[in-house]
Design a protein around this motif. Structure first.
Motif, PDB file in Angstrom:
ATOM      1  N   SER A   1       0.378  38.361 -19.085  1.00 22.23           N
ATOM      2  CA  SER A   1      -0.158  37.134 -17.924  1.00 22.23           C
ATOM      3  C   SER A   1       0.192  35.937 -18.806  1.00 22.23           C
ATOM      4  O   SER A   1       0.408  35.873 -19.916  1.00 22.23           O
ATOM      5  N   ARG A   2       0.068  35.125 -17.681  1.00 21.53           N
ATOM      6  CA  ARG A   2       0.467  33.869 -18.242  1.00 21.53           C
ATOM      7  C   ARG A   2      -0.713  33.293 -19.282  1.00 21.53           C
ATOM      8  O   ARG A   2      -0.308  32.499 -20.046  1.00 21.53           O
ATOM      9  N   LEU A   3      -1.802  33.568 -19.019  1.00 23.45           N
ATOM     10  CA  LEU A   3      -3.005  33.296 -20.039  1.00 23.45           C
ATOM     11  C   LEU A   3      -2.694  33.685 -21.475  1.00 23.45           C
ATOM     12  O   LEU A   3      -2.934  33.047 -22.518  1.00 23.45           O
TER      13      LEU A   3
ATOM     14  N   TYR B   1       6.625  36.912 -16.434  1.00 23.00           N
ATOM     15  CA  TYR B   1       5.392  37.008 -15.787  1.00 23.00           C
ATOM     16  C   TYR B   1       5.291  36.947 -14.164  1.00 23.00           C
ATOM     17  O   TYR B   1       6.151  36.788 -13.605  1.00 23.00           O
TER      18      TYR B   1
ATOM     19  N   VAL C   1      -0.366  31.604 -23.202  1.00 24.23           N
ATOM     20  CA  VAL C   1      -0.865  30.213 -23.521  1.00 24.23           C
ATOM     21  C   VAL C   1      -1.917  30.516 -24.829  1.00 24.23           C
ATOM     22  O   VAL C   1      -1.874  29.676 -25.701  1.00 24.23           O
ATOM     23  N   LEU C   2      -2.472  31.549 -24.694  1.00 27.88           N
ATOM     24  CA  LEU C   2      -3.427  31.885 -25.926  1.00 27.88           C
ATOM     25  C   LEU C   2      -2.731  32.065 -27.144  1.00 27.88           C
ATOM     26  O   LEU C   2      -3.000  31.656 -28.133  1.00 27.88           O
TER      27      LEU C   2
ATOM     28  N   MET D   1       3.686  28.615 -24.224  1.00 29.28           N
ATOM     29  CA  MET D   1       2.505  28.123 -23.478  1.00 29.28           C
ATOM     30  C   MET D   1       3.236  27.896 -22.011  1.00 29.28           C
ATOM     31  O   MET D   1       2.557  27.865 -20.842  1.00 29.28           O
TER      32      MET D   1
ATOM     33  N   TRP E   1       3.945  35.039 -11.782  1.00 25.56           N
ATOM     34  CA  TRP E   1       3.763  33.851 -11.768  1.00 25.56           C
ATOM     35  C   TRP E   1       3.799  33.109 -10.171  1.00 25.56           C
ATOM     36  O   TRP E   1       5.077  33.228  -9.697  1.00 25.56           O
TER      37      TRP E   1
END
Length: 174
Positions: free
Chosen positions: A63-65, A170, A68-69, A160, A172
């Protein structure tokens, strides 16, 4: 590189951290350059970033999340390393009469002082941190370390932003 996925960026970050630590250990054990307390803290920042990159590589969220995390988690110690290297460079730029006096060694401080006071004392600097042990192409070791951290910061930024790139692995739709 826009085709890279999170696992590949994480591997690159991990390898870069291993290389930074390898250089530090060669300088210490091969050339006899003893690290000052700020150098040790910079090494800790590299190790923490390396662990985050390793975990991100092994986990490899899709996931994109997740990108980022993990990017944020990796960026924090890298930014801390940049701040430490900046503090180190500042101490080295001081005139001789403004350099703080040498304090106790880091091992001693860790044995007798609470961690908060150790961190505060190390960040305030000491005379040994202001010494320029070696130069390469006109830059001291903290200067090269700062460059290493700045280059390393590009990797969490890429992690990110990865979800915005085509072919990043991803799903997206943005």
């Amino acid at each position: 590189m826009s085709e890279w996925n999170l696992r590949q960026w994480s591997l690159l970050g991990f390898v870069f951290c291993v290389l930074m630590m390898a250089v530090a250990l060669v300088l210490e054990h091969g050339f006899g350059l003893t690290p000052c307390p700020l150098c040790v803290f910079q090494r800790v920042a590299v190790i923490i970033a390396g662990v985050v990159f390793l975990i991100a590589m092994l986990h490899a969220p899709t996931s994109r999340l997740g990108g980022v995390l993990y990017g944020l988690l990796a960026a924090l110690p890298v930014i801390g390393g940049i701040a430490l290297a900046g503090r180190h460079l500042w101490l080295q730029s001081l005139p001789a009469d403004e350099v703080p006096s040498c304090g106790p060694g880091l091992d001693y401080m860790l044995d007798v002082l609470p961690m908060q006071q150790v961190v505060s004392t190390v960040l305030s600097g000491s005379g040994e941190c202001a010494e320029v042990g070696a130069r390469l192409l006109g830059l001291s070791l903290p200067g090269w370390t700062m460059i290493g951290f700045v280059v390393l910061l590009l990797i969490p930024v890429a992690m990110m932003c990865c979800g915005r790139m085509r072919g990043c692995g991803y799903r997206w739709n943005g």
